[in-house]
Design a protein around this motif. Structure first.
Motif, PDB file in Angstrom:
ATOM      1  N   VAL A   1     -89.417  -6.879  46.184  1.00 47.48           N
ATOM      2  CA  VAL A   1     -89.090  -6.132  44.858  1.00 47.48           C
ATOM      3  C   VAL A   1     -87.631  -5.312  45.309  1.00 47.48           C
TER       4      VAL A   1
ATOM      5  N   LYS B   1     -89.738 -11.595  40.237  1.00 48.10           N
ATOM      6  CA  LYS B   1     -90.527 -10.624  41.166  1.00 48.10           C
ATOM      7  C   LYS B   1     -92.104 -10.283  40.777  1.00 48.10           C
TER       8      LYS B   1
ATOM      9  N   GLY C   1     -94.931 -11.385  43.140  1.00 55.01           N
ATOM     10  CA  GLY C   1     -95.863 -10.093  43.615  1.00 55.01           C
ATOM     11  C   GLY C   1     -97.275 -10.581  43.293  1.00 55.01           C
TER      12      GLY C   1
ATOM     13  N   ASP D   1     -94.730  -6.128  39.289  1.00 50.92           N
ATOM     14  CA  ASP D   1     -93.789  -5.818  40.236  1.00 50.92           C
ATOM     15  C   ASP D   1     -92.438  -6.439  39.618  1.00 50.92           C
ATOM     16  N   GLY D   2     -91.273  -5.641  39.903  1.00 58.34           N
ATOM     17  CA  GLY D   2     -90.109  -6.187  39.609  1.00 58.34           C
ATOM     18  C   GLY D   2     -89.370  -5.610  38.322  1.00 58.34           C
TER      19      GLY D   2
ATOM     20  N   ASN E   1     -87.351  -0.522  40.455  1.00 59.67           N
ATOM     21  CA  ASN E   1     -86.688  -0.603  41.749  1.00 59.67           C
ATOM     22  C   ASN E   1     -87.531  -0.065  42.759  1.00 59.67           C
TER      23      ASN E   1
ATOM     24  N   SER F   1     -96.653  -3.099  44.238  1.00 62.59           N
ATOM     25  CA  SER F   1     -95.327  -2.148  44.457  1.00 62.59           C
ATOM     26  C   SER F   1     -95.285  -1.147  43.129  1.00 62.59           C
TER      27      SER F   1
END
Lengths: 254, 219
Positions: free
Chosen positions: A37, A115, A119, B5-6, B9, B104
């Motif tokens: 990320v 991403k 992920g 994710d992505g 940030n 994330s």
């Protein structure tokens, strides 16, 4: 209740990744995803390297590509948002195949697609090579709060029971010709959800009493301590350092 | 509708993750006197229920359907602190086992659904409870309105996160307008179904609803 029944996402064809200690896999996956990320979206090659790394791990874990692809379908609803970005985006526009698209929107859509895919791929590998009890053990060895892992354990253990109960209620509703078309017809759906809650809660009370009669004192017995996984930690450190280096290189060469 | 994710940030994700962790820590402390060994299996079963309830598809508009998020539902049934813990557990399991929602982005998803959705929604529910009559209908309406509002608030929280550290591409206003527009529709369904479920539980087992007013429990 068979183990495989609980966790249909787990692959029962042990490859190399299955033998790695769960806490090593959980920590590596989290750090790897953070590195992905953090990578700059302009560094196309970096995403290629991440993808090749995941492909190598997928092969080592003997996970069929089709399995990974099917599991990725779960990301689609949010990715639709990404697809719309070039159309609703602001700023400079370019013409692609007769469509006027926003440059910023295209960059954002690429960023999200790349991403999110990497992920999801990483977490699919984790789930496909780790049984749920192992996952919970891994999380608690990484010092996740005990209450949280304990609740997770009970949730996962009874997930199939409750979901199965819900599916039977749904069949019962359908077989009585209940097919809601508008929001005005959701009464029976809500009544069924209400009784599902009552049944789940009462089952929780029974589970507690049954466990109490078998000597439950509020904590689950400790399982055997983990074998020292120094070699595995070193291998994981190589993967994470490599991913971080790729991200750092991406920022330098951007 | 968990953030993958992505989208956002790393610094923003870590910041909101820290806020979520703080809220979880506080909820665990507040629920500690209630969360004895007896309640842990119960909390697990409630989490399994929320997971199953999220599979409840209801028709939204012409041919499309939405599904329940369950934040306010959980908070109204088992209380705000345990409710937000349960939603957090559901999100962790979805991220780690089902790859639903990015790892994330876990802190962001917990913030939107367990902090804004469950705790914020419960705040609205308890404020409405002071205005509306302490009857089954009053509680049903309060839960429904709180649930519908919480969905829109969660969409606004996402818009805020996207404005701070999003992948960009569209202006913050466009993103917020699109998100709130879609979630207004989902919120109507969420509110209706949450209110009706709370009403159904109140009429069958009022003692299972967190802090039921005595007038409702014995009425």
């Amino acid at each position: 209740m068979a183990g495989g029944h609980v966790h249909a996402l787990y692959r029962h064809h042990p490859g190399g990744l299955h033998r790695v200690e769960p806490q090593v896999k959980v920590a590596t996956t989290l750090l790897f995803v953070l590195a992905v990320v953090a990578a700059p979206r302009e560094a196309f090659w970096a995403f290629g390297v991440f993808g090749m790394l995941l492909a190598a791990l997928t092969a080592w874990g003997r996970i069929p590509p089709g399995f990974v692809l099917r599991r990725m379908l779960i990301e689609i609803p949010f990715l639709l948002f990404a697809v719309f970005l070039p159309f609703i985006g602001s700023g400079d526009r370019v013409d692609v195949a007769g469509l006027s698209l926003s440059v910023g929107g295209l960059w954002a859509a690429w960023n999200i697609l790349a991403k999110a895919t990497l992920g999801a791929w990483a977490s699919i590998l984790l789930a496909a090579t780790t049984q749920v009890p192992g996952l919970l053990e891994g999380l608690s060895r990484l010092r996740a709060p005990k209450v949280i892992t304990a609740i997770m354990g009970f949730m996962v253990r009874y997930l199939d029971v409750i979901v199965g109960e819900w599916n039977r209620m749904r069949v019962a509703l359908r077989s009585r010709a209940y097919r809601p078309r508008t929001l005005r017809q959701i009464g029976p759906l809500a009544a069924a959800s209400g009784s599902l809650f009552i049944r789940s809660y009462e089952r929780g009370e029974r589970v507690y009493l049954a466990m109490l009669s078998r000597g439950y004192t509020g904590a689950m017995p400790e399982t055997a301590p983990a074998a020292p996984a120094l070699r595995q930690w070193l291998a994981a450190a190589v993967v994470v350092t490599g991913a971080a280096a790729v991200t750092a290189m991406g920022w330098v060469t951007r | 509708m968990h953030i993958p994710d992505g989208f956002i940030n790393v610094p923003t994700s870590v910041g909101f993750g820290a806020a979520s962790a703080g809220s979880l820590w506080f909820s665990l402390r507040r629920a500690a006197d209630y969360l004895d060994d007896r309640r842990i299996p119960l909390a697990g079963l409630v989490a399994a229920f929320v997971f199953a309830a999220q599979m409840v598809n209801f028709p939204v508009a012409a041919g499309t359907s939405g599904h329940l998020l369950g934040g306010v539902l959980a908070a109204v049934l088992v209380g705000p602190w345990l409710g937000s813990i349960v939603i957090t557990v559901v999100l962790i399991v979805q991220a780690f086992v089902f790859s639903d929602g990015g790892l994330s982005a876990l802190g962001l998803n917990v913030f939107n659904m367990a902090v804004v959705g469950a705790l914020g929604g419960y705040l609205i529910y308890s404020l409405l409870g002071r205005v509306l009559p302490s009857t089954r209908t009053g509680l049903t309406v309060a839960a429904g309105v709180a649930a519908g509002t919480s969905v829109v608030l969660a969409a606004l929280a996402f818009s805020l996160e996207y404005a701070i550290g999003g992948a960009g591409g569209a202006s913050a206003g466009t993103v917020a307008a699109a998100m709130v527009g879609v979630h207004l529709l989902i919120g109507i369904g969420e509110g209706l179904i949450t209110g009706l479920v709370v009403g159904a539980v109140l009429s069958a087992r009022p003692d299972l609803v967190y802090r039921t007013p005595l007038a409702v429990a014995h009425g």
